[in-house]
Design an enzyme around this catalytic site. Structure first.
Site, PDB file in Angstrom:
ATOM      1  N   PRO A   2       0.749  -0.989   0.172  1.00  0.00           N
ATOM      2  CA  PRO A   2      -0.042   0.009  -0.078  1.00  0.00           C
ATOM      3  C   PRO A   2       0.977   1.326  -0.200  1.00  0.00           C
ATOM      4  O   PRO A   2       1.948   1.342   0.643  1.00  0.00           O
ATOM      5  CB  PRO A   2      -0.943  -0.032   1.339  1.00  0.00           C
ATOM      6  CG  PRO A   2       0.084  -0.802   2.299  1.00  0.00           C
ATOM      7  CD  PRO A   2       0.723  -1.961   1.211  1.00  0.00           C
ATOM      8  N   GLU A   3       0.303   2.267  -0.793  1.00  0.00           N
ATOM      9  CA  GLU A   3       1.298   3.412  -0.602  1.00  0.00           C
ATOM     10  C   GLU A   3       0.587   4.345   0.432  1.00  0.00           C
ATOM     11  O   GLU A   3      -0.550   3.972   1.176  1.00  0.00           O
ATOM     12  CB  GLU A   3       0.979   4.215  -2.211  1.00  0.00           C
ATOM     13  CG  GLU A   3       1.940   3.676  -3.122  1.00  0.00           C
ATOM     14  CD  GLU A   3       3.174   3.766  -3.036  1.00  0.00           C
ATOM     15  OE1 GLU A   3       3.745   4.796  -2.443  1.00  0.00           O
ATOM     16  OE2 GLU A   3       4.114   2.993  -3.532  1.00  0.00           O
TER      17      GLU A   3
END
Ligand SMILES: [Zn+2]
Length: 292
Positions: A2-3
């Site tokens: 995930p960013e």
């Protein structure tokens, strides 16, 4: 992975749905999900039960919830890994196939569920930095704040950046200097600032350093505005593709496409086992400096 925007969406969801609630019961359904707890699942459960959850915090991609109620100084840290999800579910909703940990609350309301298909992620109760009001876990205290953090120190960052003997993209990815700037955001910020990725940080002027930081912040703010899934659904998928990545990028992933500023074809270069995308006209290769 995930960013930052996805992690921030999860943080906001936790802050609005579980803060101030007291943990009545903890169920560990898969030991791998608490493998980062040195003393094991029993210790994890004992440390969490009876505590009241504080407001979720984030440092870069790391997420934690300070615990109160059984003495201070501990936090619940969440490692989302590749596929980890934190769900706020009505107790009547059937268990998810890959449910690993369940927290029930004293108010009998929605449960907090940790679901992880690949079990790379996990939860742990960790000691917090001494006297830290945000309850930052000791293991991540060395990670720098990200530019979206209200306590990020712009002056200190630009000074540290210019003092470093490194190149600018390396510096942007250095988690001890600034966190949350991944490869994509770095390329975008450099394009906006018209800086080549190999530019020595020591040659940056103060205005250039400030502009680079402002650009990184703008890119991340834009990504956050459109990125991640809405927590309104009570279901946060941290692997949700951010629409930002397909639509609004100026450099990253645009090899051979025209620069939106000057029309020159964007180039891709191999860089530290990754790629760097840049405009060869707007972002000139730095020349070796002659003299001072
Ligand atoms: Zn250009």
């Amino acid at each position: 992975m995930p960013e930052l925007p996805e992690v921030e969406v999860v943080r906001r969801g936790l802050a609005s749905w579980v803060a101030g609630r007291t943990v009545a019961d903890v169920q560990v359904l898969h030991p791998r999900a608490v493998r980062r707890q040195p003393a094991g699942a029993g210790d994890f459960t004992a440390r969490l039960t009876g505590t009241t959850l504080g407001t979720a915090q984030r440092r870069g991609k790391y997420l934690w919830v300070p615990l109160a109620g059984t003495g201070t100084g501990f936090s619940l840290i969440g490692h989302l890994g590749m596929s980890g999800q934190l769900l706020v579910q009505d107790p009547s909703v059937p268990d998810e196939t890959h449910l690993r940990v369940r927290l029930r609350f004293a108010d009998g309301g929605r449960e907090l569920r940790f679901v992880d298909q690949r079990t790379f992620g996990g939860l742990a109760v960790e000691e917090a930095e001494d006297g830290d009001p945000e309850g930052t876990p000791v293991s991540i205290a060395h990670i720098a704040r990200d530019p979206l953090d209200p306590r990020f120190d712009d002056e200190a960052f630009t000074a540290a950046l210019r003092a470093k003997r490194t190149t600018v993209k390396r510096a942007l990815l250095d988690q001890t200097l600034i966190s949350g700037v991944g490869n994509i955001y770095a390329d975008e910020a450099l394009w906006r600032t018209k800086l080549h990725y190999d530019r020595p940080t020591a040659t940056l002027t103060r205005p250039q350093a400030a502009l680079l930081l402002a650009s990184a912040r703008d890119v991340m703010t834009a990504a956050l505005a459109v990125g991640g899934t809405s927590f309104d659904s009570l279901y946060v998928n941290v692997n949700g593709e951010s629409g930002y990545f397909s639509r609004d990028l100026d450099a990253y992933g645009r090899e051979h496409e025209p620069c939106r500023r000057c029309g020159t074809a964007i180039r891709r270069a191999a860089w530290m086992n990754r790629s760097s995308y840049f405009c060869p006209r707007c972002q000139r290769v730095p020349r070796a400096r002659s003299g001072g």
